[in-house]
Structure formats: structure tokens, C-alpha cells
Design an enzyme around this catalytic site. Structure first.
Site, PDB file in Angstrom:
ATOM      1  N   GLY A 164       0.771  -1.095  -0.036  1.00 30.67           N
ATOM      2  CA  GLY A 164       0.007  -0.227   0.050  1.00 30.67           C
ATOM      3  C   GLY A 164       0.692   1.557  -0.166  1.00 30.67           C
ATOM      4  O   GLY A 164       0.532   2.031   0.533  1.00 30.67           O
ATOM      5  N   LYS A 201      18.068  -0.602  -6.895  1.00 33.45           N
ATOM      6  CA  LYS A 201      18.467   0.033  -7.485  1.00 33.45           C
ATOM      7  C   LYS A 201      17.260   1.626  -7.051  1.00 33.45           C
ATOM      8  O   LYS A 201      15.730   0.539  -8.314  1.00 33.45           O
ATOM      9  CB  LYS A 201      18.143  -0.025  -8.797  1.00 33.45           C
ATOM     10  CG  LYS A 201      18.993   1.083  -9.686  1.00 33.45           C
ATOM     11  CD  LYS A 201      20.640   1.053 -10.039  1.00 33.45           C
ATOM     12  CE  LYS A 201      20.091   2.601 -10.581  1.00 33.45           C
ATOM     13  NZ  LYS A 201      21.514   3.250  -9.667  1.00 33.45           N
ATOM     14  N   ILE A 203      14.830   3.366  -9.859  1.00 38.87           N
ATOM     15  CA  ILE A 203      14.990   4.191 -11.350  1.00 38.87           C
ATOM     16  C   ILE A 203      14.189   4.624 -11.710  1.00 38.87           C
ATOM     17  O   ILE A 203      13.336   5.715 -10.594  1.00 38.87           O
ATOM     18  CB  ILE A 203      14.183   3.495 -12.447  1.00 38.87           C
ATOM     19  CG1 ILE A 203      14.468   1.205 -11.229  1.00 38.87           C
ATOM     20  CG2 ILE A 203      13.961   3.486 -12.606  1.00 38.87           C
ATOM     21  CD1 ILE A 203      15.056   0.618 -12.137  1.00 38.87           C
ATOM     22  N   HIS A 208       4.740   3.247 -13.754  1.00 42.69           N
ATOM     23  CA  HIS A 208       4.054   1.681 -13.127  1.00 42.69           C
ATOM     24  C   HIS A 208       3.777   1.577 -14.032  1.00 42.69           C
ATOM     25  O   HIS A 208       2.036   2.061 -14.749  1.00 42.69           O
ATOM     26  CB  HIS A 208       3.569   2.143 -11.827  1.00 42.69           C
ATOM     27  CG  HIS A 208       3.069   1.815 -11.328  1.00 42.69           C
ATOM     28  ND1 HIS A 208       3.124   0.703 -10.362  1.00 42.69           N
ATOM     29  CD2 HIS A 208       2.127   0.046 -12.149  1.00 42.69           C
ATOM     30  CE1 HIS A 208       2.635  -0.232  -9.521  1.00 42.69           C
ATOM     31  NE2 HIS A 208       1.651  -0.870 -10.570  1.00 42.69           N
ATOM     32  N   ASN A 290       0.141  -8.782  -7.365  1.00 43.78           N
ATOM     33  CA  ASN A 290      -1.464  -8.451  -6.084  1.00 43.78           C
ATOM     34  C   ASN A 290      -1.724  -9.959  -6.401  1.00 43.78           C
ATOM     35  O   ASN A 290      -2.040 -10.372  -7.721  1.00 43.78           O
ATOM     36  CB  ASN A 290      -2.183  -7.023  -6.690  1.00 43.78           C
ATOM     37  CG  ASN A 290      -0.564  -5.900  -6.174  1.00 43.78           C
ATOM     38  OD1 ASN A 290      -0.977  -5.176  -6.723  1.00 43.78           O
ATOM     39  ND2 ASN A 290      -0.279  -6.131  -4.846  1.00 43.78           N
ATOM     40  N   ARG A 292      -4.936 -10.585  -6.383  1.00 41.84           N
ATOM     41  CA  ARG A 292      -6.363 -10.639  -6.036  1.00 41.84           C
ATOM     42  C   ARG A 292      -6.919  -9.663  -7.051  1.00 41.84           C
ATOM     43  O   ARG A 292      -5.907  -9.470  -8.316  1.00 41.84           O
ATOM     44  CB  ARG A 292      -6.132  -9.543  -4.948  1.00 41.84           C
ATOM     45  CG  ARG A 292      -5.467  -9.256  -4.670  1.00 41.84           C
ATOM     46  CD  ARG A 292      -5.749  -6.878  -3.709  1.00 41.84           C
ATOM     47  NE  ARG A 292      -4.312  -6.788  -3.075  1.00 41.84           N
ATOM     48  CZ  ARG A 292      -4.746  -5.195  -4.565  1.00 41.84           C
ATOM     49  NH1 ARG A 292      -5.126  -5.139  -5.258  1.00 41.84           N
ATOM     50  NH2 ARG A 292      -3.779  -4.841  -3.537  1.00 41.84           N
TER      51      ARG A 292
HETATM   52  P1  ADP Z   1       3.487  -1.423  -2.793  1.00 42.17           P
HETATM   53  O1  ADP Z   1       3.079  -2.689  -2.475  1.00 42.17           O
HETATM   54  O2  ADP Z   1       3.862  -0.795  -1.052  1.00 42.17           O
HETATM   55  O3  ADP Z   1       2.081  -0.674  -3.582  1.00 42.17           O
HETATM   56  P2  ADP Z   1       5.152  -1.695  -4.638  1.00 42.17           P
HETATM   57  O4  ADP Z   1       6.910  -2.127  -4.824  1.00 42.17           O
HETATM   58  O5  ADP Z   1       4.097  -1.990  -5.850  1.00 42.17           O
HETATM   59  O6  ADP Z   1       4.581  -1.380  -3.644  1.00 42.17           O
HETATM   60  O7  ADP Z   1       5.419  -0.537  -5.117  1.00 42.17           O
HETATM   61  C1  ADP Z   1       4.860   1.189  -5.477  1.00 42.17           C
HETATM   62  C2  ADP Z   1       5.329   2.188  -6.061  1.00 42.17           C
HETATM   63  O8  ADP Z   1       6.538   2.479  -5.473  1.00 42.17           O
HETATM   64  C3  ADP Z   1       6.025   2.043  -7.692  1.00 42.17           C
HETATM   65  O9  ADP Z   1       4.991   2.169  -8.574  1.00 42.17           O
HETATM   66  C4  ADP Z   1       6.581   2.721  -7.721  1.00 42.17           C
HETATM   67  O10 ADP Z   1       6.021   4.200  -8.446  1.00 42.17           O
HETATM   68  C5  ADP Z   1       7.609   3.155  -6.562  1.00 42.17           C
HETATM   69  N1  ADP Z   1       8.635   2.002  -6.563  1.00 42.17           N
HETATM   70  C6  ADP Z   1       8.756   0.955  -5.852  1.00 42.17           C
HETATM   71  N2  ADP Z   1       9.787   0.907  -6.323  1.00 42.17           N
HETATM   72  C7  ADP Z   1      10.977   1.650  -7.123  1.00 42.17           C
HETATM   73  C8  ADP Z   1      11.990   1.543  -7.658  1.00 42.17           C
HETATM   74  N3  ADP Z   1      12.642   0.301  -7.562  1.00 42.17           N
HETATM   75  N4  ADP Z   1      12.372   2.365  -8.317  1.00 42.17           N
HETATM   76  C9  ADP Z   1      11.889   3.549  -7.997  1.00 42.17           C
HETATM   77  N5  ADP Z   1      10.246   3.630  -7.767  1.00 42.17           N
HETATM   78  C10 ADP Z   1      10.081   2.750  -7.220  1.00 42.17           C
END
Ligand code: ADP
Length: 449
Positions: A164, A201, A203, A208, A290, A292
Site C-alpha cells: 500500500g 536500485k 529507478i 508503473h 498482487n 487478488r
Molecule cells: P506497494 O506494495 O507498497 O504498493 P510497490 O513495490 O508496488 O509497493 O511500489 C509502489 C510504487 O513505489 C511504485 O509504483 C513506484 O512508483 C515506486 N517504486 C517502487 N520500487 C521502486 C524502484 N526500485 N525505483 C523507483 N520507484 C519505485
């Protein structure tokens, strides 16, 4: 096919699931907390059972009460929706012990994908590209330093149990890492009961982009193309669309194939989403899965003219995935969803609970509103602030945006603050209209100007 399904959820998604069940001739049981007595999901289900007081852990997360409700009403399956117990492996396991079909993947798969470091490792082994970083959870600060200097700053440290948009920190330098490592671990322990952290890393300017998949009980997984969810505030999605303005057919096929391969490697059953970050040069990296149905699933439903909840129910009942039927009209349609939250965008998106004194939904061609709200409905402070989703579809992205602007103008919600004014402004932004944005777009976007 199931005769009766209990929906272990509330709000718009509970209503959404009830609708499909009724179209399929399946009877429905709603569960509700005392705060949701007047909710539409309670009114439209065939039966409803109160499962406890307002706080989620005493009602929507209360497994014994939900299982009792299922036993009393004699259902054959439980649909968990999203949030709440949807990614809880214990709940899935308990359902099967009680001979109730959990509409979703097995407890083992939920567990494997729920732990982000394990999920990443599983995908890497299946040949799916992952963001460069640690192999699994990092044991110590010394190891964290080593990995960070190998991959280069900035890095992002993530709680393996996070979700989240929470439990992540961007680290710019070795000094930052030293300063924040223990703090991040303590926060993760407090928030998720697990202080495992991993590093990847950071990015800098990614999109997304996620792939919707559906798997059946016979090992077949198909995908339904992508959704672009780059418009986020504090890592939480606000707008989703498909097709992505930056994904061409070649990239779509590559990402789709990677997603199918990853899901197939764990014998994935049900609807799921593989989330990727896409770099400026078109490289893509697995981020998480995810297990679900997702909030933004209607975007995919509108471009394929396909009911994903129905497909979830069908594969849970043992039918094969519709597979190739997903593809025919691929991308002659465009769709976009905006999240309508009870939040004040002029006040740092602060929650705005209260009574809705006037409510008018937009309509017309290509406009869909999924909501449980209505005039005089009271938004309580107990649950998340999303009160609905506005989804529009058309034959080009430009038309979608025009239609969205028109629909937002028609949407009247009074008595509380909502994200509608924010979305109106976003739709008029030139860069957004050209499709030029990354996950950091909103950091630079001041919608008050
Ligand atoms: P959650 O499970 O909390 O939703 P995510 O791993 O899906 O977390 O990451 C949510 C958001 O965080 C991504 O959509 C992106 O915007 C940012 N993010 C996550 N990992 C990275 C990364 N390695 N580099 C840049 N942005 C990231």
C-alpha cells in the site's frame, strides 16, 4: 458452479461482486460491520450478516466471525475482494479447511508472493527481469552498504512485508543509509510485524505498468495486456489507464510473456497482477505481484469488454481460462479510471468523512461509475477514503480525456471534499494529455495553479 457466495468485503468492490454473482444466477451473502448497516452491499445482497463493530480487525478482518457467517448461510465459496483478507494466506487456508472455496490462489502462492523479497527471487528464477538489488532480505547494515555501493546510489530500501505504498525509503547516499537503516527496520517491525528489508536500485523516472493475468486450475495462464498506473501520490495510485501511452505492441508482448511465465512458474490460479517498472529506455523490471482482483480492474474490463469478476468465479469453480478470447479486439479501445476519494486535495489530501448531502453520478456513452455512495450516505472514518471510481472508455486516448472532463463536470458530490477538482485539473494538463509522465509526475504538478 457455485450456488451461493459470501463476499468478505465492503464498499464498491462488494457491490461490484454482488452484481456479477446475480448475473450468473449465484446467490449472495454480504457481511458488514455496524458502521456499514446502511451500505448498498448490504441492501443488494440476498442475505446479510453483521460480523462486528466498526474497527476492521473486529469485523472485516475477523476470520472466525466471517467463517461463522459462511457456515450459517451455507455458502460454497468466499470472494475476498481487495484489501482486508484478500492476501491473507491463513484465511485462504482456513476457508479450505471449512470446505469453502476461496476465490483466489492457494495459501502457498499468497505466502510466496506476499513476501516481496521471496516474490522477487521466485520471479528472477522464472526468468523474469527484476530490479537490480539484493538477493532477498539483507542481513546487516554492513551488507546493505556493500550492495548499495555495488549497484550505486540512489537505492530504495523496502520492507519485505510492506504494501500500500508504505515501508519504502529512497536512499541518496552512504551517509543516508547509515542514518536511516535502523529506523526503517524499526518502522517496518512496528507496521508489519516483520523487519526484513531488501534493497534495490532506485529507478529515477519510471512508469508503473502492470499486466493483468488469469490462471486456471490446469496450469494455463493468460494475460489481458497492461494498465499504466504512473499517476501516483506518495506511491498510491490515483489514475490508471490502458493501453499505456508508452507501450508499443512489441513491448506489450514481451511484458505479457514475462508476466505469464512468472505466474505459470508458481501455478498461479485466479486473477492476479504483475507490477513492473518501465525505465526510460523501455527496459522493464518485476516489482511485485498482487494475488487478488485490483481496484483498477475495470480499465481492463472496458477495453476487452470482459467481466474479470466472472472469470475469477469461473476459474475458481474449475473452468478453464477463456484464454484466446481475451485477445480479439485488443486495443481498438482506450479506457481510463480516476479514483474519487473523500479527501481534500486543497489540504494535502486529508480525509474528509461526513454525510453526502447531494450526489449525482455522471452518465452517457462510455461512462461507468463503480460506487457504493449515494445521497445521504455517511462516510465513516473507519475505512479507506475511496468512495468510487469513474471509468470512461472510447476509441482514442484523446477522446477518453475529453469524455473524462465532461463526466467529471457532471459529477456532483456535496457535503464532503473529494478528489474531483484535482482530476479536472489533471485532465487539462498538457504533459498529461501528451502522455508524458512518470511515477514522479505529481511531485512536480501543482494543481492549484
Ligand atoms: P506497494 O506494495 O507498497 O504498493 P510497490 O513495490 O508496488 O509497493 O511500489 C509502489 C510504487 O513505489 C511504485 O509504483 C513506484 O512508483 C515506486 N517504486 C517502487 N520500487 C521502486 C524502484 N526500485 N525505483 C523507483 N520507484 C519505485
Amino acid at each position: 458452479m457455485f450456488k451461493k457466495i459470501l463476499i468478505a468485503n465492503r464498499g464498491e468492490i462488494a457491490l461490484r461482486i454482488i452484481r456479477t454473482c446475480h448475473e450468473m444466477g449465484i446467490r449472495t451473502v454480504a457481511v458488514y460491520s455496524t458502521a456499514d448497516r446502511d451500505s448498498l452491499h448490504v441492501r443488494f445482497a440476498d442475505e446479510a450478516v453483521c460480523i462486528g463493530p466498526p474497527p476492521s480487525r473486529e469485523s472485516y478482518l475477523n476470520i472466525p466471525n466471517i467463517i461463522s457467517a459462511a457456515e450459517i448461510t451455507g455458502v460454497d465459496a468466499i470472494h475476498p475482494g481487495y484489501g482486508f483478507l484478500s492476501e491473507n494466506a491463513d484465511f485462504s487456508r482456513i476457508c479450505s479447511e471449512y470446505k469453502l472455496k476461496f476465490i483466489g490462489p492457494s495459501p502457498e502462492v499468497i505466502e510466496a508472493m506476499g513476501d516481496k523479497a521471496t516474490a522477487k527471487e521466485t520471479m528472477r528464477r522464472a526468468g523474469v527481469p527484476v530490479v537490480p538489488g539484493s538477493d532477498g532480505v539483507v542481513a546487516s547494515l554492513a551488507q546493505a552498504r556493500q550492495i548499495a555501493s555495488d549497484i550505486g546510489f540512489p537505492v530504495i530500501i523496502k520492507a519485505t512485508a510492506g504494501g500500500g505504498g508504505k515501508g519504502m525509503r529512497i536512499i541518496q547516499s552512504a551517509a543516508d543509509l547509515d542514518r536511516l537503516w535502523d529506523m526503517a527496520r524499526n518502522e517496518a517491525m512496528a507496521a508489519f510485524g516483520n523487519d526484513g528489508m531488501y534493497i534495490e536500485k532506485y529507478i529515477q523516472r519510471p512508469r508503473h505498468i502492470e499486466i493483468q493475468v488469469v490462471g486456471d486450475q490446469y496450469g494455463t495462464v493468460s494475460h489481458l495486456s497492461e494498465r499504466d498506473c504512473s499517476i501516483q501520490r506518495r506511491h498510491q495510485k490515483l489514475v490508471e489507464e490502458s493501453p499505456s501511452p508508452v507501450v508499443n505492441q512489441e513491448l506489450r508482448e514481451k511484458m505479457g510473456e514475462a508476466a505469464v511465465q512468472g505466474a505459470q512458474s508458481v501455478n498461479y490460479e485466479g486473477a492476479g497482477t504483475i507490477e513492473f517498472l518501465v525505465d526510460e529506455d523501455g527496459s522493464f523490471y518485476f516489482m511485485e505481484m498482487n494475488t487478488r482482483i485490483q481496484v483498477e480492474h475495470p480499465v481492463t474490463e472496458e477495453i476487452f469488454f470482459f467481466d474479470l469478476i466472472k472469470e475469477q468465479i469461473k476459474v475458481a469453480a474449475g473452468e478453464k481460462v477463456s484464454g484466446r478470447r481475451y485477445y480479439p479486439n485488443l486495443h481498438d479501445r482506450f479506457a481510463m479510471e480516476v479514483r474519487i476519494n473523500a479527501e481534500d486535495p486543497y489540504n494535502d489530501f486529508r480525509p474528509s468523512p461526513g454525510r453526502i448531502t447531494a450526489f449525482h453520478k455522471p452518465g452517457g456513452h462510455g461512462v461507468r461509475v463503480d460506487t457504493h455512495a449515494y445521497q445521504d450516505y455517511v462516510i465513516t472514518p473507519y475505512y479507506d477514503s475511496m468512495i468510487g471510481k469513474l471509468i470512461v472508455s472510447a476509441f482514442s486516448r484523446e477522446e477518453v480525456i475529453q469524455k473524462m472532463e465532461r463526466a467529471l463536470d457532471e459529477f456532483v458530490i456535496e457535503g464532503i471534499k473529494t478528489t474531483i477538482p484535482f482530476h479536472k485539473k489533471l485532465m487539462r494538463d498538457d504533459r498529461f494529455r501528451r502522455g508524458e509522465f512518470t511515477t514522479r509526475f505529481l511531485e512536480e504538478f501543482d494543481f492549484r495553479n
